[in-house]
Design a protein around this motif. Structure first.
Motif, PDB file in Angstrom:
ATOM      1  N   ILE A  39       0.876  -1.177   0.000  1.00 50.26           N
ATOM      2  CA  ILE A  39       0.000   0.000   0.000  1.00 50.26           C
ATOM      3  C   ILE A  39       0.908   1.219   0.000  1.00 50.26           C
ATOM      4  CG2 ILE A  39      -1.769   1.292   1.243  1.00 50.26           C
ATOM      5  CD1 ILE A  39      -2.602  -1.379   2.563  1.00 50.26           C
ATOM      6  N   LYS A  40       0.702   2.086  -0.972  1.00 55.35           N
ATOM      7  CA  LYS A  40       1.525   3.288  -1.066  1.00 55.35           C
ATOM      8  C   LYS A  40       0.623   4.516  -1.109  1.00 55.35           C
ATOM      9  CE  LYS A  40       5.200   3.407  -3.731  1.00 55.35           C
ATOM     10  NZ  LYS A  40       6.107   3.566  -4.893  1.00 55.35           N
ATOM     11  N   ALA A  41       0.904   5.473  -0.224  1.00 55.77           N
ATOM     12  CA  ALA A  41       0.202   6.747  -0.239  1.00 55.77           C
ATOM     13  C   ALA A  41       1.068   7.731  -1.021  1.00 55.77           C
ATOM     14  CB  ALA A  41      -0.024   7.246   1.182  1.00 55.77           C
ATOM     15  N   VAL A  42       0.444   8.409  -1.978  1.00 55.23           N
ATOM     16  CA  VAL A  42       1.177   9.314  -2.863  1.00 55.23           C
ATOM     17  C   VAL A  42       0.482  10.672  -2.944  1.00 55.23           C
ATOM     18  CG1 VAL A  42       2.088   7.389  -4.246  1.00 55.23           C
ATOM     19  CG2 VAL A  42      -0.023   8.521  -4.955  1.00 55.23           C
ATOM     20  N   ASP A  43       1.152  11.621  -3.593  1.00 55.92           N
ATOM     21  CA  ASP A  43       0.578  12.957  -3.782  1.00 55.92           C
ATOM     22  C   ASP A  43      -0.313  12.974  -5.035  1.00 55.92           C
ATOM     23  OD1 ASP A  43       2.394  13.021  -5.922  1.00 55.92           O
ATOM     24  OD2 ASP A  43       3.773  14.363  -4.887  1.00 55.92           O
ATOM     25  N   GLU A  44      -0.984  14.090  -5.230  1.00 53.41           N
ATOM     26  CA  GLU A  44      -1.917  14.217  -6.368  1.00 53.41           C
ATOM     27  C   GLU A  44      -1.252  14.073  -7.734  1.00 53.41           C
ATOM     28  OE1 GLU A  44      -5.847  16.673  -5.824  1.00 53.41           O
ATOM     29  OE2 GLU A  44      -4.134  17.842  -5.073  1.00 53.41           O
ATOM     30  N   PRO A  45      -0.103  14.716  -7.989  1.00 54.55           N
ATOM     31  CA  PRO A  45       0.512  14.548  -9.311  1.00 54.55           C
ATOM     32  C   PRO A  45       0.861  13.088  -9.616  1.00 54.55           C
ATOM     33  CG  PRO A  45       1.486  16.444  -8.194  1.00 54.55           C
ATOM     34  CD  PRO A  45       0.610  15.740  -7.193  1.00 54.55           C
ATOM     35  N   THR A  46       1.320  12.360  -8.608  1.00 52.45           N
ATOM     36  CA  THR A  46       1.693  10.962  -8.820  1.00 52.45           C
ATOM     37  C   THR A  46       0.478  10.112  -9.145  1.00 52.45           C
ATOM     38  OG1 THR A  46       3.578  11.213  -7.329  1.00 52.45           O
ATOM     39  CG2 THR A  46       2.848   8.964  -7.784  1.00 52.45           C
ATOM     40  N   ILE A  47      -0.604  10.262  -8.373  1.00 49.70           N
ATOM     41  CA  ILE A  47      -1.781   9.434  -8.634  1.00 49.70           C
ATOM     42  C   ILE A  47      -2.458   9.848  -9.944  1.00 49.70           C
ATOM     43  CG2 ILE A  47      -3.647  10.625  -7.382  1.00 49.70           C
ATOM     44  CD1 ILE A  47      -4.183   7.612  -6.270  1.00 49.70           C
ATOM     45  N   ALA A  48      -2.384  11.135 -10.290  1.00 52.76           N
ATOM     46  CA  ALA A  48      -2.952  11.586 -11.573  1.00 52.76           C
ATOM     47  C   ALA A  48      -2.194  10.939 -12.735  1.00 52.76           C
ATOM     48  CB  ALA A  48      -2.888  13.111 -11.676  1.00 52.76           C
ATOM     49  N   GLU A  49      -0.880  10.864 -12.611  1.00 55.22           N
ATOM     50  CA  GLU A  49      -0.060  10.243 -13.648  1.00 55.22           C
ATOM     51  C   GLU A  49      -0.384   8.751 -13.772  1.00 55.22           C
ATOM     52  OE1 GLU A  49       4.607   9.110 -14.005  1.00 55.22           O
ATOM     53  OE2 GLU A  49       4.172  11.180 -13.411  1.00 55.22           O
ATOM     54  N   LEU A  50      -0.507   8.061 -12.640  1.00 55.78           N
ATOM     55  CA  LEU A  50      -0.864   6.633 -12.660  1.00 55.78           C
ATOM     56  C   LEU A  50      -2.268   6.425 -13.226  1.00 55.78           C
ATOM     57  CD1 LEU A  50       0.510   5.594  -9.160  1.00 55.78           C
ATOM     58  CD2 LEU A  50       1.430   4.888 -11.391  1.00 55.78           C
ATOM     59  N   ASN A  51      -3.197   7.293 -12.864  1.00 53.06           N
ATOM     60  CA  ASN A  51      -4.579   7.198 -13.332  1.00 53.06           C
ATOM     61  C   ASN A  51      -4.648   7.342 -14.848  1.00 53.06           C
ATOM     62  OD1 ASN A  51      -7.333   6.846 -12.788  1.00 53.06           O
ATOM     63  ND2 ASN A  51      -7.689   9.044 -12.588  1.00 53.06           N
ATOM     64  N   GLU A  52      -3.864   8.272 -15.375  1.00 53.39           N
ATOM     65  CA  GLU A  52      -3.857   8.482 -16.827  1.00 53.39           C
ATOM     66  C   GLU A  52      -3.177   7.314 -17.539  1.00 53.39           C
ATOM     67  OE1 GLU A  52      -2.207  11.741 -20.009  1.00 53.39           O
ATOM     68  OE2 GLU A  52      -2.929  12.451 -18.068  1.00 53.39           O
ATOM     69  N   LYS A  53      -2.034   6.899 -17.021  1.00 55.32           N
ATOM     70  CA  LYS A  53      -1.251   5.841 -17.671  1.00 55.32           C
ATOM     71  C   LYS A  53      -1.973   4.496 -17.672  1.00 55.32           C
ATOM     72  CE  LYS A  53       3.222   3.552 -17.576  1.00 55.32           C
ATOM     73  NZ  LYS A  53       4.560   3.520 -16.999  1.00 55.32           N
ATOM     74  N   TRP A  54      -2.551   4.104 -16.525  1.00 57.43           N
ATOM     75  CA  TRP A  54      -3.093   2.760 -16.389  1.00 57.43           C
ATOM     76  C   TRP A  54      -4.606   2.679 -16.533  1.00 57.43           C
ATOM     77  CZ3 TRP A  54       0.388  -0.716 -17.070  1.00 57.43           C
ATOM     78  CH2 TRP A  54       1.709  -0.448 -16.694  1.00 57.43           C
ATOM     79  N   MET A  55      -5.324   3.753 -16.210  1.00 58.84           N
ATOM     80  CA  MET A  55      -6.787   3.711 -16.267  1.00 58.84           C
ATOM     81  C   MET A  55      -7.339   4.548 -17.418  1.00 58.84           C
ATOM     82  SD  MET A  55      -6.864   1.713 -13.785  1.00 58.84           S
ATOM     83  CE  MET A  55      -8.561   1.409 -13.374  1.00 58.84           C
ATOM     84  N   GLU A  56      -6.447   5.273 -18.084  1.00 54.75           N
ATOM     85  CA  GLU A  56      -6.820   6.156 -19.192  1.00 54.75           C
ATOM     86  C   GLU A  56      -7.861   7.182 -18.767  1.00 54.75           C
ATOM     87  OE1 GLU A  56      -7.801   3.607 -22.507  1.00 54.75           O
ATOM     88  OE2 GLU A  56      -5.741   2.864 -22.630  1.00 54.75           O
ATOM     89  N   LYS A  57      -7.702   7.677 -17.522  1.00 52.56           N
ATOM     90  CA  LYS A  57      -8.586   8.705 -16.981  1.00 52.56           C
ATOM     91  C   LYS A  57      -7.732   9.889 -16.582  1.00 52.56           C
ATOM     92  CE  LYS A  57     -12.062   5.500 -15.358  1.00 52.56           C
ATOM     93  NZ  LYS A  57     -12.716   4.905 -14.196  1.00 52.56           N
TER      94      LYS A  57
END
Length: 155
Positions: A39-57
């Motif tokens: 389980i990793k807690a991250v900041d907004e830019p990091t989760i936004a990047e992951l969301n775009e890359k892997w979920m295409e959102k």
């Protein structure tokens, strides 16, 4: 069971409590005792990047689940499967915003910690194959989520 909790969010996160909750849920769901979860807690830019890359959102989200070995909840009288459950990524900044919205909507005692607990359980259920795209799936997943949270908090 190996549960690793990392906080790279820049906000406080009770790592021990998050680990206890994850262990509680995995035990209740009869996941193999040697399963691994990160389980990793991250900041907004990091989760936004992951969301775009892997979920295409676009934009930040509250929680992302990345299953690895597609483990499923164990059944009574059946040996659970061994393996890596996967990775869960939480965003405390988004959780804090959602907790504030819930308080403003009338749930005065609702905390960011409670929201992070909800997101942790929600994410683990996704790692175990639960979804909420269809009404029946939603009913089952959210019912189980509420039950697990209530049991943990009563404990």
């Amino acid at each position: 069971m190996t549960i690793e909790v990392l906080n790279e969010s820049g906000l406080p996160l009770d790592v021990q409590a998050t680990s206890r909750l994850a262990r509680f849920v995995l035990d209740r769901m009869r996941v193999h005792p040697l399963a691994e979860l990160c389980i990793k807690a991250v900041d907004e830019p990091t989760i936004a990047e992951l969301n775009e890359k892997w979920m295409e959102k676009e934009g930040p989200t509250d929680v992302l689940a990345f299953p690895m070995d597609e483990l499923r909840p164990g059944k009574v009288n059946e040996e659970p499967e061994e393996g890596v459950l996967g990775d869960l990524v939480l965003c405390p900044v988004v959780a804090e915003r959602q907790a504030t919205e819930r308080r403003e909507a009338g749930d005065a005692g609702y905390s960011t910690e409670a929201e992070l607990q909800l997101l942790t359980v929600h994410g683990i259920l996704h790692l175990l194959g639960y979804d909420h795209a269809e009404p029946e799936e939603h009913r089952v997943m959210f019912g189980l989520q509420d039950q697990l949270l209530a049991e943990f908090r009563a404990g």
